[in-house]
Enzyme design. Sequence first.
Site, PDB file in Angstrom:
ATOM      1  N   ALA A  30       1.509   4.490  -1.760  1.00  0.00           N
ATOM      2  CA  ALA A  30       1.457   5.950  -1.780  1.00  0.00           C
ATOM      3  C   ALA A  30       1.379   6.500  -0.350  1.00  0.00           C
ATOM      4  O   ALA A  30       0.772   5.857   0.516  1.00  0.00           O
ATOM      5  CB  ALA A  30       0.264   6.413  -2.599  1.00  0.00           C
ATOM      6  N   ARG A  61      -2.613   9.377  -7.195  1.00  0.00           N
ATOM      7  CA  ARG A  61      -1.635   9.124  -6.132  1.00  0.00           C
ATOM      8  C   ARG A  61      -0.387   8.463  -6.695  1.00  0.00           C
ATOM      9  O   ARG A  61       0.733   8.798  -6.323  1.00  0.00           O
ATOM     10  CB  ARG A  61      -2.255   8.236  -5.048  1.00  0.00           C
ATOM     11  CG  ARG A  61      -3.222   8.948  -4.127  1.00  0.00           C
ATOM     12  CD  ARG A  61      -4.075   7.962  -3.333  1.00  0.00           C
ATOM     13  NE  ARG A  61      -3.288   7.058  -2.513  1.00  0.00           N
ATOM     14  CZ  ARG A  61      -2.949   7.286  -1.249  1.00  0.00           C
ATOM     15  NH1 ARG A  61      -3.317   8.404  -0.673  1.00  0.00           N
ATOM     16  NH2 ARG A  61      -2.271   6.398  -0.554  1.00  0.00           N
ATOM     17  N   ASP A 119      -0.978   0.764  -5.514  1.00  0.00           N
ATOM     18  CA  ASP A 119      -1.964   1.677  -4.956  1.00  0.00           C
ATOM     19  C   ASP A 119      -3.143   1.707  -5.920  1.00  0.00           C
ATOM     20  O   ASP A 119      -2.975   1.493  -7.122  1.00  0.00           O
ATOM     21  CB  ASP A 119      -1.398   3.083  -4.764  1.00  0.00           C
ATOM     22  CG  ASP A 119      -2.202   3.882  -3.752  1.00  0.00           C
ATOM     23  OD1 ASP A 119      -1.875   3.822  -2.557  1.00  0.00           O
ATOM     24  OD2 ASP A 119      -3.167   4.552  -4.157  1.00  0.00           O
ATOM     25  N   CYS A 138      -0.661   3.440  11.529  1.00  0.00           N
ATOM     26  CA  CYS A 138      -0.568   4.656  12.348  1.00  0.00           C
ATOM     27  C   CYS A 138      -1.810   4.715  13.231  1.00  0.00           C
ATOM     28  O   CYS A 138      -2.494   5.735  13.315  1.00  0.00           O
ATOM     29  CB  CYS A 138      -0.423   5.902  11.482  1.00  0.00           C
ATOM     30  SG  CYS A 138      -1.688   6.104  10.234  1.00  0.00           S
ATOM     31  N   CYS A 197       0.889  -1.173   0.000  1.00  0.00           N
ATOM     32  CA  CYS A 197       0.000   0.000   0.000  1.00  0.00           C
ATOM     33  C   CYS A 197       0.919   1.213   0.000  1.00  0.00           C
ATOM     34  O   CYS A 197       1.191   1.788   1.050  1.00  0.00           O
ATOM     35  CB  CYS A 197      -0.916  -0.012   1.219  1.00  0.00           C
ATOM     36  SG  CYS A 197      -1.856  -1.547   1.418  1.00  0.00           S
TER      37      CYS A 197
END
Length: 463
Positions: free
Chosen positions: A236, A263, A258, A357, A234
């Site tokens: 970008a 992007r 992606d 994140c 994944c």
Amino acid sequence: MALYSAAAAVLQGLERGDGGIKSLVYNSRFPHVRQLYALVAETLRYSPVLEKLLAGAALLQAEKKLPPQLAKVLVYDLLFGKGLKCGGRWKALARRHRARLEAELARLKVQQKVSRNEDLLAPVQAASPGASQVPRYVRVNTLKTCVDDVIDFFKRQGYSYLGKAASVEELRALSGKKFCLDLHLPELLVFPPQTDFHDNLLYTSGHMILQDKASCLPAFLLDPAAGSHVIDACAAPGNKTSHLAAILKNKGQIFAFDVDTKRLATMNTMLMRAGVTGFQLAQQDFLTVDPGDPKYSKVTYILLDPSCSGSGMVNRLPREEAAPSAERLQALAGFQRKVLSHALSFPALQRLVYSTCSLHREENEDVVQAVLQEWGSAFRLVNAFPSWPCRGLAAFPRAECCLRASPADTLTHGFFVAVLERCGEGAAAPSSLPAAAENPEHGEGTAPGTAPKKRKKKKQRVK
């Protein structure tokens, strides 16, 4: 008007928990990314004040067709920014209510006994210090330059170099035009928070990458051997891809995926500027990539940083406003388990890094536990970077092998990283990374730049 519409859409995405501010701004398709990011960030900073102004002036009650997110960005630029940059009905609307809004702002200042707009923010910043504490991290792009040359460059620009940091507290104490070498990552320079390098020659030429320290951990811990075939599932916006290329020394092959054409186009420009070669970009959902395709028969390393709640990003709405619903967390976790299991199905895979994140256990430890149970004894967790201070939550045996990061403890965005390695015949023996962190000769917290030498033989076995 496009700027305000784009900013309002980003605010809406943050409220839904669709991601962090950077990813949402990047995905917005707005041509002037820096301008949009600045407006969204400042609107967020003033958000509690703006809500009081909107309520006191009864703006949303008077203008029922005005979306609240759009109202916030318009009022921010009208009262706190550089003035409205739009025409038409929205500018007429804002001007129509300007006197009431200015009167409400004056009343708020009197109420809080302050004279400047900035002083209205002090209680907010005291309650949410995370964003203001995180330093500016600069990753030296070793495909184009070296750490010593970048240090010399900044010295010539009037910066004082303090050497290699010995503790997180030294990073916290940075101020003015002082900088240092990070205590954990060997090619990461650290500057005081909010230092702006977007117009700096080294950034515009691709010699340095502005990348949060926690975001550097996945490629650093994957540590692919030069010449390897690697998948960035994944990919970008491409910071991790460029980091992988630097570790590979542009020797090998990177397959990056992606689903968004724009992007990928932007990412391609970024990678070319960074001097990355030997990569293939594909507009494709990683879940649709066939592990049995001969093209990927030599892929031994995979970096997987899938879509997540973004709850670890420090430039977000306050936690109580941005927290995703239980249903959304469940949906994200289901997707993450599926994509992680898919990544492990590549036949030559030897090592994988899974990162998010996110602060939520559902997207982190629970995903890793479920997939490891699914794969039985085929893969195991590596005790990654033993000197890193924050470990995984004790959700299952060996969960402490995983890493966590946070603004309070590591002065980074909130992050989670797990390193998985294949067990069995022909696989590299389970080990801890980085090796230098376990070597008494280097000591605790020493940047593990010498680790590849110790692992060279193992890398050759998995090629």
